[in-house]
Design an enzyme around this catalytic site. Structure first.
Site, PDB file in Angstrom:
ATOM      1  N   GLU A  90       0.810  -1.204   0.000  1.00  0.00           N
ATOM      2  CA  GLU A  90       0.000   0.000   0.000  1.00  0.00           C
ATOM      3  C   GLU A  90       0.847   1.260   0.000  1.00  0.00           C
ATOM      4  OE1 GLU A  90      -3.064  -0.367   3.017  1.00  0.00           O
ATOM      5  OE2 GLU A  90      -3.096  -2.502   2.619  1.00  0.00           O
ATOM      6  N   CYS A 103       3.410   8.335   1.236  1.00  0.00           N
ATOM      7  CA  CYS A 103       3.946   7.357   2.185  1.00  0.00           C
ATOM      8  C   CYS A 103       4.134   6.039   1.431  1.00  0.00           C
ATOM      9  CB  CYS A 103       2.956   7.207   3.342  1.00  0.00           C
ATOM     10  SG  CYS A 103       3.480   6.018   4.572  1.00  0.00           S
ATOM     11  N   CYS A 110       6.671  -7.445   7.052  1.00  0.00           N
ATOM     12  CA  CYS A 110       7.840  -6.968   7.797  1.00  0.00           C
ATOM     13  C   CYS A 110       8.223  -8.043   8.805  1.00  0.00           C
ATOM     14  CB  CYS A 110       7.531  -5.665   8.531  1.00  0.00           C
ATOM     15  SG  CYS A 110       8.965  -4.990   9.420  1.00  0.00           S
ATOM     16  N   CYS A 114       6.721  -5.705  15.421  1.00  0.00           N
ATOM     17  CA  CYS A 114       6.360  -4.823  16.533  1.00  0.00           C
ATOM     18  C   CYS A 114       4.938  -5.194  16.973  1.00  0.00           C
ATOM     19  CB  CYS A 114       6.440  -3.362  16.107  1.00  0.00           C
ATOM     20  SG  CYS A 114       8.123  -2.913  15.585  1.00  0.00           S
ATOM     21  N   CYS A 117       1.691  -3.406  15.421  1.00  0.00           N
ATOM     22  CA  CYS A 117       1.700  -3.074  13.994  1.00  0.00           C
ATOM     23  C   CYS A 117       1.062  -4.164  13.150  1.00  0.00           C
ATOM     24  CB  CYS A 117       3.136  -2.828  13.537  1.00  0.00           C
ATOM     25  SG  CYS A 117       3.290  -2.569  11.767  1.00  0.00           S
ATOM     26  N   CYS A 337      -1.577   5.020   9.836  1.00  0.00           N
ATOM     27  CA  CYS A 337      -0.309   4.375  10.179  1.00  0.00           C
ATOM     28  C   CYS A 337      -0.558   3.028  10.830  1.00  0.00           C
ATOM     29  CB  CYS A 337       0.454   5.170  11.225  1.00  0.00           C
ATOM     30  SG  CYS A 337       0.877   6.776  10.710  1.00  0.00           S
TER      31      CYS A 337
HETATM   32  N1  SAH Z   1       9.273   0.051   9.725  1.00  0.00           N
HETATM   33  C1  SAH Z   1       9.423   1.445   9.847  1.00  0.00           C
HETATM   34  C2  SAH Z   1       8.523   2.244   8.930  1.00  0.00           C
HETATM   35  C3  SAH Z   1       7.119   1.763   8.740  1.00  0.00           C
HETATM   36  S1  SAH Z   1       6.044   1.870  10.121  1.00  0.00           S
HETATM   37  C4  SAH Z   1       9.241   1.877  11.292  1.00  0.00           C
HETATM   38  O1  SAH Z   1       8.818   1.072  12.110  1.00  0.00           O
HETATM   39  O2  SAH Z   1       9.578   3.029  11.588  1.00  0.00           O
HETATM   40  C5  SAH Z   1       5.628   3.602  10.162  1.00  0.00           C
HETATM   41  C6  SAH Z   1       5.220   4.117  11.539  1.00  0.00           C
HETATM   42  O3  SAH Z   1       3.913   3.656  11.901  1.00  0.00           O
HETATM   43  C7  SAH Z   1       6.156   3.657  12.644  1.00  0.00           C
HETATM   44  O4  SAH Z   1       6.467   4.703  13.535  1.00  0.00           O
HETATM   45  C8  SAH Z   1       5.315   2.614  13.322  1.00  0.00           C
HETATM   46  O5  SAH Z   1       5.770   2.369  14.610  1.00  0.00           O
HETATM   47  C9  SAH Z   1       3.948   3.214  13.259  1.00  0.00           C
HETATM   48  N2  SAH Z   1       2.867   2.266  13.531  1.00  0.00           N
HETATM   49  C10 SAH Z   1       2.868   0.942  13.306  1.00  0.00           C
HETATM   50  N3  SAH Z   1       1.685   0.394  13.695  1.00  0.00           N
HETATM   51  C11 SAH Z   1       0.921   1.406  14.160  1.00  0.00           C
HETATM   52  C12 SAH Z   1      -0.414   1.485  14.673  1.00  0.00           C
HETATM   53  N4  SAH Z   1      -1.184   0.407  14.738  1.00  0.00           N
HETATM   54  N5  SAH Z   1      -0.866   2.692  15.033  1.00  0.00           N
HETATM   55  C13 SAH Z   1      -0.105   3.801  14.915  1.00  0.00           C
HETATM   56  N6  SAH Z   1       1.167   3.790  14.418  1.00  0.00           N
HETATM   57  C14 SAH Z   1       1.672   2.599  14.055  1.00  0.00           C
HETATM   58 FE1  SF4 Z   2       7.940  -3.427  10.799  1.00  0.00          FE
HETATM   59 FE2  SF4 Z   2       5.639  -2.405  11.635  1.00  0.00          FE
HETATM   60 FE3  SF4 Z   2       7.705  -2.577  13.320  1.00  0.00          FE
HETATM   61 FE4  SF4 Z   2       7.773  -0.788  11.290  1.00  0.00          FE
HETATM   62  S1  SF4 Z   2       6.349  -0.822  13.014  1.00  0.00           S
HETATM   63  S2  SF4 Z   2       9.420  -2.218  11.937  1.00  0.00           S
HETATM   64  S3  SF4 Z   2       6.644  -1.961   9.702  1.00  0.00           S
HETATM   65  S4  SF4 Z   2       6.615  -4.329  12.368  1.00  0.00           S
END
Ligand code: SAH
Ligand code: SF4
Length: 363
Positions: A90, A103, A110, A114, A117, A337
């Protein structure tokens, strides 16, 4: 066949040189492809017919195909790109008064998992190619057209979509070089941001090979909590991450790092968390961007309440740190996000993924 979208400016010049063609030919072709969005060699009218024939025989310009394009009530627009084998990624366009931000995704899925996420919950599928990364910008530029002054609408790019850009370093950097090149998209380094969860050694490489603005996904003020929320912290703990941020700033186009901080109700949003952040980041020039958690089916967290987020921001700002709270945009089309789920066929956790897709289908 060589997909020319896979080559950065230097590689394209080398590709032409290997065929006995002068560097300015490569520049002309780069401009046609990236500045004018042209994929058809026959339309590149200032290039000799013989060279056009040669290009047609050996090369193509193939971006990933757009499989869906949804417009949110707030103007956010989400594109879904087919990247083959049932995988999709996306890309989200976010219009604002003074800029238009795209974006961009860098991986299908990934591996870093996390806990909050949605992309992480799908598991890792594969790295995107250069053509698939730059192709998102190429395609969306075309889809948006130009503004009334004839300028492009996208002024800023953030590698903050699906995936961890620094885990796909070579391809992400080749795409960044195209974004920055004056013959291509001509974006300033300050308007291109890489967001990382904190791959410390690769942050140093980015600084040396292609410094752009940096966002670091912090999300916790200490190692105990961050180990749980951002598991890569177990490998690169906060002391190393803060040191890497300082090293990055020695050569960065901006004089601060943006710390992203997802606001999880009752987990990382207490006053004492904010105060601990102040002490953690005291030697790193930084801004904070608070992101209200965006829920997705099956996630164990809740979004912090607005007054909690305000109070948290006040503590940071009281200490002189510029703090913004991200507007939750694109909620209605799952473009916020961390909600970028795509339709990745998960090879590792297929059952989990099916559940998510079914729940999405219901909504
Ligand atoms: N992998 C990279 C970039 C992609 S994620 C990273 O982690 O920085 C982009 C941003 O969205 C990151 O700051 C991530 O922590 C945040 N993010 C992920 N899941 C989210 C959620 N459910 N709600 C709000 N932000 C989220
Ligand atoms: Fe990967 Fe999501 Fe963690 Fe970013 S926030 S490193 S996309 S698992």
């Amino acid at each position: 066949m060589q997909n020319l979208l896979d080559l950065d400016p230097a590689q394209l010049t080398a590709w032409f040189a290997a065929r006995g063609e002068k560097p300015f030919r490569a520049t002309q072709v780069l401009r046609w492809i990236h500045r004018f969005g042209e994929a058809d060699f026959d339309a590149m009218t200032d290039i000799a017919k013989s060279l056009r024939e040669k290009l047609k025989a050996e090369a193509v310009v193939v971006p990933p195909a757009i499989v869906s394009d949804k417009l949110s009530d707030d103007g956010t627009r989400k594109f879904l790109f087919d990247v083959g084998n049932g995988n999709a990624v996306e890309t989200v366009f976010i219009p604002e008064d003074d800029r238009g931000t795209l974006c961009v995704s860098t991986q299908a899925g990934c591996a870093l998992d996390c806990s909050f996420c949605s992309t992480g919950k799908q598991g890792f599928n594969r790295n995107l190619t250069v053509a698939e990364i730059i192709g998102q910008l190429w395609q969306v530029n075309k889809a948006l057209g130009r503004d009334p002054k004839g300028e492009r609408i996208i002024s800023n790019v953030v590698l903050m979509g699906m995936g961890e850009p620094l885990a796909n370093f070579e391809n992400a950097v080749a795409a960044l070089k195209l974004m920055l090149d004056d013959n291509c998209y001509g974006l300033s380094r300050r308007r291109v941001t890489v967001s990382t969860s904190g791959l410390v050694p690769v942050m140093d490489r980015l600084r040396d090979e292609c410094p752009v603005a940096l966002a670091v996904s912090l999300h916790a003020p200490n190692d105990i909590l961050r180990d749980e929320l951002v598991p890569i912290n177990q490998k690169y703990p906060l002391s190393e991450l803060m040191a890497a941020c300082r090293r990055y700033l020695e050569k960065a186009p901006r004089d601060f790092v943006t710390f992203e901080y997802v606001m999880l109700d009752g987990v990382n949003d207490h006053d004492y968390d904010a105060r601990e952040l102040l002490s953690l980041t005291r030697h790193v020039p930084c801004k904070f961007n608070l992101i209200p958690f965006n829920p997705f089916p099956g996630s164990p967290y809740r979004r912090s309440r607005p007054e909690r987020i305000r109070r948290f921001a006040d503590i940071l700002m009281g200490a002189g740190i510029v703090t913004t709270t991200r507007k939750t945009r694109g909620d209605d089309i799952d473009a916020a996000c961390g909600q970028l789920a795509g339709q990745v066929l998960d090879k590792t956790r297929r059952t989990g993924r099916r559940t998510i897709m079914l729940e999405e289908d219901k909504s």
